[in-house]
Design a protein around this motif. Structure first.
Motif, PDB file in Angstrom:
ATOM      1  N   ASP A  81       0.729  -1.403  -0.003  1.00 15.42           N
ATOM      2  CA  ASP A  81      -0.109  -0.047  -0.002  1.00 15.42           C
ATOM      3  C   ASP A  81       0.952   1.214  -0.090  1.00 15.42           C
ATOM      4  OD1 ASP A  81      -2.787   1.339   0.306  1.00 15.42           O
ATOM      5  OD2 ASP A  81      -2.147   1.776   2.073  1.00 15.42           O
ATOM      6  N   MET A  82       1.961   1.041   0.739  1.00 19.03           N
ATOM      7  CA  MET A  82       2.696   2.533   0.837  1.00 19.03           C
ATOM      8  C   MET A  82       3.617   2.563  -0.700  1.00 19.03           C
ATOM      9  SD  MET A  82       4.232   2.190   4.787  1.00 19.03           S
ATOM     10  CE  MET A  82       5.627   3.231   4.461  1.00 19.03           C
ATOM     11  N   ILE A  83       3.978   1.522  -1.026  1.00 11.20           N
ATOM     12  CA  ILE A  83       4.832   1.708  -2.156  1.00 11.20           C
ATOM     13  C   ILE A  83       3.864   1.739  -3.562  1.00 11.20           C
ATOM     14  CG2 ILE A  83       6.376   0.231  -3.879  1.00 11.20           C
ATOM     15  CD1 ILE A  83       7.530  -1.102  -1.292  1.00 11.20           C
ATOM     16  N   TYR A  84       2.947   1.304  -3.813  1.00  9.66           N
ATOM     17  CA  TYR A  84       2.275   0.957  -5.115  1.00  9.66           C
ATOM     18  C   TYR A  84       0.809   1.800  -4.844  1.00  9.66           C
ATOM     19  CZ  TYR A  84       5.778  -2.319  -6.377  1.00  9.66           C
ATOM     20  OH  TYR A  84       6.989  -2.675  -6.785  1.00  9.66           O
ATOM     21  N   GLY A  85       0.343   2.089  -3.698  1.00 12.96           N
ATOM     22  CA  GLY A  85      -1.032   2.523  -3.308  1.00 12.96           C
ATOM     23  C   GLY A  85      -1.918   1.532  -2.988  1.00 12.96           C
ATOM     24  N   HIS A  86      -3.098   1.794  -2.844  1.00  7.72           N
ATOM     25  CA  HIS A  86      -4.165   0.723  -2.643  1.00  7.72           C
ATOM     26  C   HIS A  86      -4.373  -0.520  -3.436  1.00  7.72           C
ATOM     27  CE1 HIS A  86      -7.438  -0.785  -0.622  1.00  7.72           C
ATOM     28  NE2 HIS A  86      -8.073  -0.964  -1.644  1.00  7.72           N
ATOM     29  N   SER A  87      -4.064  -1.799  -3.157  1.00  4.34           N
ATOM     30  CA  SER A  87      -4.066  -3.018  -4.001  1.00  4.34           C
ATOM     31  C   SER A  87      -4.823  -4.097  -3.301  1.00  4.34           C
ATOM     32  CB  SER A  87      -2.585  -3.428  -4.136  1.00  4.34           C
ATOM     33  OG  SER A  87      -2.525  -4.746  -4.779  1.00  4.34           O
ATOM     34  N   THR A  88      -5.907  -4.364  -3.896  1.00  2.00           N
ATOM     35  CA  THR A  88      -6.555  -5.551  -3.338  1.00  2.00           C
ATOM     36  C   THR A  88      -5.979  -6.728  -3.762  1.00  2.00           C
ATOM     37  OG1 THR A  88      -7.912  -5.377  -5.372  1.00  2.00           O
ATOM     38  CG2 THR A  88      -9.087  -4.192  -3.545  1.00  2.00           C
ATOM     39  N   ILE A  89      -5.285  -6.819  -4.861  1.00  2.00           N
ATOM     40  CA  ILE A  89      -4.343  -8.052  -5.051  1.00  2.00           C
ATOM     41  C   ILE A  89      -3.744  -8.388  -4.063  1.00  2.00           C
ATOM     42  CG2 ILE A  89      -2.680  -8.957  -6.648  1.00  2.00           C
ATOM     43  CD1 ILE A  89      -3.957  -7.197  -9.006  1.00  2.00           C
ATOM     44  N   ALA A  90      -2.941  -7.496  -3.389  1.00  2.00           N
ATOM     45  CA  ALA A  90      -1.986  -7.937  -2.204  1.00  2.00           C
ATOM     46  C   ALA A  90      -2.805  -8.239  -1.114  1.00  2.00           C
ATOM     47  CB  ALA A  90      -1.156  -6.301  -1.650  1.00  2.00           C
ATOM     48  N   PHE A  91      -3.889  -7.598  -0.889  1.00  2.00           N
ATOM     49  CA  PHE A  91      -4.632  -8.267   0.034  1.00  2.00           C
ATOM     50  C   PHE A  91      -5.310  -9.594  -0.156  1.00  2.00           C
ATOM     51  CE2 PHE A  91      -8.982  -8.753   2.281  1.00  2.00           C
ATOM     52  CZ  PHE A  91      -8.810  -8.442   3.488  1.00  2.00           C
ATOM     53  N   ALA A  92      -5.475  -9.897  -1.329  1.00  6.18           N
ATOM     54  CA  ALA A  92      -5.930 -10.941  -1.897  1.00  6.18           C
ATOM     55  C   ALA A  92      -4.880 -12.103  -1.464  1.00  6.18           C
ATOM     56  CB  ALA A  92      -6.563 -11.186  -3.218  1.00  6.18           C
ATOM     57  N   VAL A  93      -3.766 -11.746  -1.995  1.00  3.33           N
ATOM     58  CA  VAL A  93      -2.689 -12.745  -1.754  1.00  3.33           C
ATOM     59  C   VAL A  93      -2.298 -13.054  -0.281  1.00  3.33           C
ATOM     60  CG1 VAL A  93      -0.116 -12.757  -1.997  1.00  3.33           C
ATOM     61  CG2 VAL A  93      -1.450 -11.985  -4.106  1.00  3.33           C
ATOM     62  N   ALA A  94      -2.509 -12.107   0.440  1.00  2.00           N
ATOM     63  CA  ALA A  94      -2.203 -12.235   1.943  1.00  2.00           C
ATOM     64  C   ALA A  94      -3.244 -13.154   2.520  1.00  2.00           C
ATOM     65  CB  ALA A  94      -2.236 -10.945   2.848  1.00  2.00           C
ATOM     66  N   ILE A  95      -4.532 -13.120   2.169  1.00  2.00           N
ATOM     67  CA  ILE A  95      -5.551 -13.828   2.650  1.00  2.00           C
ATOM     68  C   ILE A  95      -5.493 -15.191   2.126  1.00  2.00           C
ATOM     69  CG2 ILE A  95      -8.166 -14.158   2.388  1.00  2.00           C
ATOM     70  CD1 ILE A  95      -7.237 -11.920   4.524  1.00  2.00           C
ATOM     71  N   ILE A  96      -5.078 -15.679   0.943  1.00  2.00           N
ATOM     72  CA  ILE A  96      -5.005 -16.909   0.319  1.00  2.00           C
ATOM     73  C   ILE A  96      -3.990 -17.445   0.952  1.00  2.00           C
ATOM     74  CG2 ILE A  96      -4.518 -18.037  -1.697  1.00  2.00           C
ATOM     75  CD1 ILE A  96      -6.145 -15.939  -3.360  1.00  2.00           C
ATOM     76  N   GLY A  97      -2.906 -16.699   1.184  1.00  2.00           N
ATOM     77  CA  GLY A  97      -1.640 -17.337   2.026  1.00  2.00           C
ATOM     78  C   GLY A  97      -1.977 -17.804   3.479  1.00  2.00           C
ATOM     79  N   LEU A  98      -2.846 -16.876   3.981  1.00  2.00           N
ATOM     80  CA  LEU A  98      -3.305 -17.391   5.598  1.00  2.00           C
ATOM     81  C   LEU A  98      -4.015 -18.590   5.474  1.00  2.00           C
ATOM     82  CD1 LEU A  98      -3.573 -13.762   7.084  1.00  2.00           C
ATOM     83  CD2 LEU A  98      -1.843 -15.512   7.591  1.00  2.00           C
TER      84      LEU A  98
END
Length: 93
Positions: free
Chosen positions: A29-46
């Motif tokens: 979020d800090m580097i690229y701005g708001h990203s739902t892809i990063a959130f989805a990757v985190a949730i799938i990983g968890l």
């Protein structure tokens, strides 16, 4: 190693993984701005990391030691909630 000790190790792994997933989403979020892809990757990983939780069952009755009725709690029980079997055999040693 007792069933409780292995489940406790899994609970700590999930706590650390959750913190790392939050840091990952914040960094993206800090580097690229708001990203739902990063959130989805985190949730799938968890979800993928938490799948072994379903295998921590009482050897006597098969009840999962993370469940309290129909609710899942992130910390395991020391004794089975259904049959009362002591799952932390290091206590008796």
């Amino acid at each position: 190693m007792s069933l409780f000790d292995r489940a406790k190790r899994h609970a700590w792994l999930m706590a650390i993984s959750t913190m790392l997933a939050i840091l990952f989403v914040l960094a993206v979020d800090m580097i690229y701005g708001h990203s739902t892809i990063a959130f989805a990757v985190a949730i799938i990983g968890l979800i993928w990391l938490n799948m072994p939780m379903l295998r921590f069952n009482c050897p006597r009755c098969g009840y999962n030691i993370f469940f309290r009725g129909i609710v899942v709690i992130p910390w395991p029980r020391r004794e089975c909630g259904k049959c009362g079997l002591e799952l932390d055999d290091t206590k008796n040693a």
